[in-house]
Write a protein that holds these residues in place. Structure first.
Motif, short mmCIF file in Angstrom:
data_model
loop_
_atom_site.label_atom_id
_atom_site.label_comp_id
_atom_site.label_asym_id
_atom_site.label_seq_id
_atom_site.Cartn_x
_atom_site.Cartn_y
_atom_site.Cartn_z
N SER A 222 31.41 -11.63 -19.52
CA SER A 222 32.14 -10.92 -18.47
C SER A 222 33.29 -11.77 -17.93
O SER A 222 33.33 -12.10 -16.74
N PRO A 223 34.28 -12.11 -18.75
CA PRO A 223 35.32 -13.04 -18.28
C PRO A 223 36.48 -12.40 -17.53
O PRO A 223 37.29 -13.13 -16.95
N PHE A 224 36.58 -11.06 -17.53
CA PHE A 224 37.75 -10.41 -16.94
C PHE A 224 37.36 -9.44 -15.84
O PHE A 224 36.32 -8.77 -15.92
N TRP A 231 35.59 -16.20 -14.08
CA TRP A 231 34.49 -17.00 -14.60
C TRP A 231 34.07 -16.45 -15.95
O TRP A 231 34.32 -15.28 -16.27
N ARG A 232 33.42 -17.26 -16.76
CA ARG A 232 32.92 -16.76 -18.05
C ARG A 232 31.89 -15.66 -17.84
O ARG A 232 31.79 -14.74 -18.63
N GLU A 233 31.12 -15.73 -16.77
CA GLU A 233 30.22 -14.63 -16.39
C GLU A 233 30.53 -14.29 -14.94
O GLU A 233 29.99 -14.90 -14.01
N SER A 234 31.42 -13.32 -14.76
CA SER A 234 31.94 -12.99 -13.42
C SER A 234 31.06 -12.01 -12.66
O SER A 234 31.33 -11.73 -11.49
N ASN A 451 30.27 -17.23 -27.57
CA ASN A 451 29.49 -16.10 -27.05
C ASN A 451 30.48 -14.97 -26.75
O ASN A 451 31.67 -15.07 -27.08
N GLY A 452 30.00 -13.89 -26.15
CA GLY A 452 30.89 -12.75 -25.91
C GLY A 452 32.08 -13.09 -25.04
O GLY A 452 33.20 -12.63 -25.29
N ALA A 453 31.86 -13.92 -24.03
CA ALA A 453 32.96 -14.28 -23.13
C ALA A 453 34.02 -15.10 -23.84
O ALA A 453 35.22 -14.87 -23.66
N SER A 454 33.59 -16.09 -24.64
CA SER A 454 34.58 -16.93 -25.33
C SER A 454 35.35 -16.11 -26.35
O SER A 454 36.56 -16.31 -26.53
N TRP A 455 34.68 -15.15 -27.02
CA TRP A 455 35.39 -14.30 -27.98
C TRP A 455 36.41 -13.42 -27.27
O TRP A 455 37.56 -13.30 -27.71
N GLN A 456 36.01 -12.81 -26.16
CA GLN A 456 36.95 -11.96 -25.42
C GLN A 456 38.17 -12.75 -24.97
O GLN A 456 39.32 -12.29 -25.14
N ALA A 457 37.95 -13.92 -24.39
CA ALA A 457 39.06 -14.72 -23.88
C ALA A 457 39.99 -15.17 -25.02
O ALA A 457 41.22 -15.09 -24.91
N ALA A 458 39.40 -15.62 -26.13
CA ALA A 458 40.22 -16.09 -27.25
C ALA A 458 41.03 -14.95 -27.86
O ALA A 458 42.21 -15.11 -28.20
#
Length: 506
Positions: A222-224, A231-234, A451-458
């Protein structure tokens, strides 16, 4: 109780009457515990997943009533906002090939729901926070048309007495206000239930609290929020702030938030229900006709309806649950830490990691919570939410020297927690093939630091580098996420970026 909630006003005597009823319920719970009236060990687990609805463009769709009408299954229910759904999976006994069985059930249910959603040009997205949500989507007019949501919103708004402030300082800084609890609806989670005996409850709850940070580190997704990278998990800071009944003055006095990690290890489930009464005023002072002590005196089992309803308005990340099934009361630990998604395989890997860990830790002769200050567990949780798989934790050192040390999340998970989870799954009687498949997903996430957050951000940053604007990049990331989710391969295998260069718009 949710069935009886109707929008309306409460008079001055309602809260006093409800408080007295809560005290009688708490006394009833204490008697049930003393008289050992609870269900025998059953090794039962349950699973709920909150979902989003989005169009082919990746934007949210306010269509849950139409989609639910088409799904026509009691397994699917409304959630807070019109772009939310929830799927509930029937309880399963932990053992054998249970995770593969759940895999098949979830894939079948979600595929069916997605087909029905497509009939109204929507689709299911299993993600912690939908990246394309805008502030205009999260307003009270987009709450689901259910009386209890309207009433809960009215009562939380009245208790606060002013606008809610959202202030999350992460990779970027978000600060805005809301006139309703609608931003809470952005948070879609997985809830893992474990039925336990009263004797085992405190050890399982304490274990769940101790490992919540590790769950977030490997499972963040949940980065956005509102176009900002936070946060990576907002979800945790958003959930706390969007339901916070405390104006700044009460926060300064140390009044507890209704969404919280807690403040101590416990010795009984009673501790948590008693805290609920001591710290939190009623939001929905709706009284049932049952007198729990009269029911007990007659040899029956009370529903403790007021206690259950009140407990549902205190948003602990590990929540105690009292319930009655087939006339027999039982207790559950409800783990609410994890975000939804990215895939069914990822959800079940997170579940296997959790159920294995709490079993192993709850049975240790020198449990981790006897060596880890509660404040450190809470700080670990915050660190995991902020930094995800790159977080660093305070954790008890192994060996004779003991004491506390600092360790990065990946090292802790790979070297200490995964072996414990493996032993715990063996103790549950999980087949080695299931154990190895799902814990292997956690191992690979750690090895690749994905993880899901790092993939979304990248992927979002790749889209920006390709020339897309922020809103376009978030929408493109969401569409790519949904496409890869439907393929079903776990997130650590996903290629970063969009499938092909996207031409910039004029």
């Amino acid at each position: 109780m949710g069935e009886k909630v109707v929008a309306g006003q409460f008079d001055l005597s309602d809260r006093q009457r409800y408080r007295e009823k809560l005290r009688r319920c708490l006394t009833g719970l204490e008697r049930l515990l003393t008289e050992k009236r609870f269900d025998r060990p059953r090794n039962l687990m349950g699973l709920e997943i909150e979902l989003n609805l989005a169009g082919a463009d990746g934007m949210p769709k306010m269509l849950n009533a139409q989609v639910l009408e088409r799904i026509a299954s009691r397994d699917f229910q409304t959630e807070l906002a019109m772009f939310n759904l929830e799927v509930n999976i029937a309880p399963h006994r932990l053992g054998g090939r249970v995770f593969d069985q759940l895999d098949e059930e979830l894939r079948t249910s979600l595929s069916y729901a997605d087909r029905k959603a497509r009939e109204v040009d929507a689709g299911i997205v299993m993600i912690g926070i939908l990246p394309t949500l805008d502030r205009d989507d999260l307003v009270s007019s987009n709450l689901s048309a259910v009386d209890r949501y309207a009433l809960l919103n009215d009562q939380i708004v009245a208790a606060r007495g002013e606008d809610f402030t959202l202030d999350i300082d992460g990779v970027e800084h978000l600060r805005c206000t809301s006139k309703s609890i609608a931003p809470e609806a952005a948070c879609t989670s997985v809830q893992l239930h474990l039925q336990v005996t009263p004797e085992r409850f405190p050890d399982v709850w304490n274990a769940a609290q101790a490992v919540a940070a590790a769950q977030i580190a490997v499972g963040a997704n949940s980065p956005f929020l509102f176009g900002r990278e936070l946060w990576r998990e907002s979800r945790p800071p958003l959930f706390q702030q969007s339901t916070d009944t405390r104006p700044p003055e009460l926060q300064a006095q140390g009044v507890r938030p209704r969404t919280w990690f807690g403040e101590r290890w416990v010795t009984s489930a009673f501790d948590l229900f008693e805290e609920n009464l001591r710290y939190f005023p009623a939001l929905l002072p709706i009284c049932d006709d049952e007198d729990p002590l009269e029911v007990l005196d007659a040899g029956g089992v009370p529903s403790l309806a007021e206690l259950v309803l009140h407990n549902g308005t205190v948003y602990r990340w590990n929540r105690p649950v009292y319930d009655v099934a087939d006339g027999v009361p039982h207790l559950r630990v409800e783990n609410r830490v994890l975000p939804a998604g990215p895939t069914v395989t990822d959800v079940l890997a997170n579940a296997a990691f959790y159920y294995g860990l709490v079993r192993a830790l709850a049975e240790e002769s020198r449990p981790v919570w006897s060596r880890l200050p509660f404040e450190a567990a809470a700080a670990n949780f915050d660190a995991a939410c902020k930094d995800g798989i790159d977080a660093r934790f305070t954790w008890p050192r192994r060996g004779r020297l003991g004491g506390l040390g600092e360790v990065d999340a990946v090292t802790l998970v790979r070297e200490e927690l995964l072996p414990l989870a493996e032993a715990g799954l063996d103790a549950w009687g999980i087949e080695p093939a299931d154990r190895d498949r799902y814990l292997g997903v956690i191992e690979e996430r750690c090895r690749r630091r994905v993880n899901g957050a790092s993939w979304q951000a990248a992927t979002f940053h790749r889209a920006l580098d390709a020339g897309l604007g922020r809103e376009e990049a978030l929408a493109a990331t969401t569409r790519r996420y949904r496409e890869l989710t439907k393929r079903g391969e776990p997130v650590h295998t996903w290629p970063v970026g969009l499938p092909e260069p996207v031409p910039t718009t004029a």
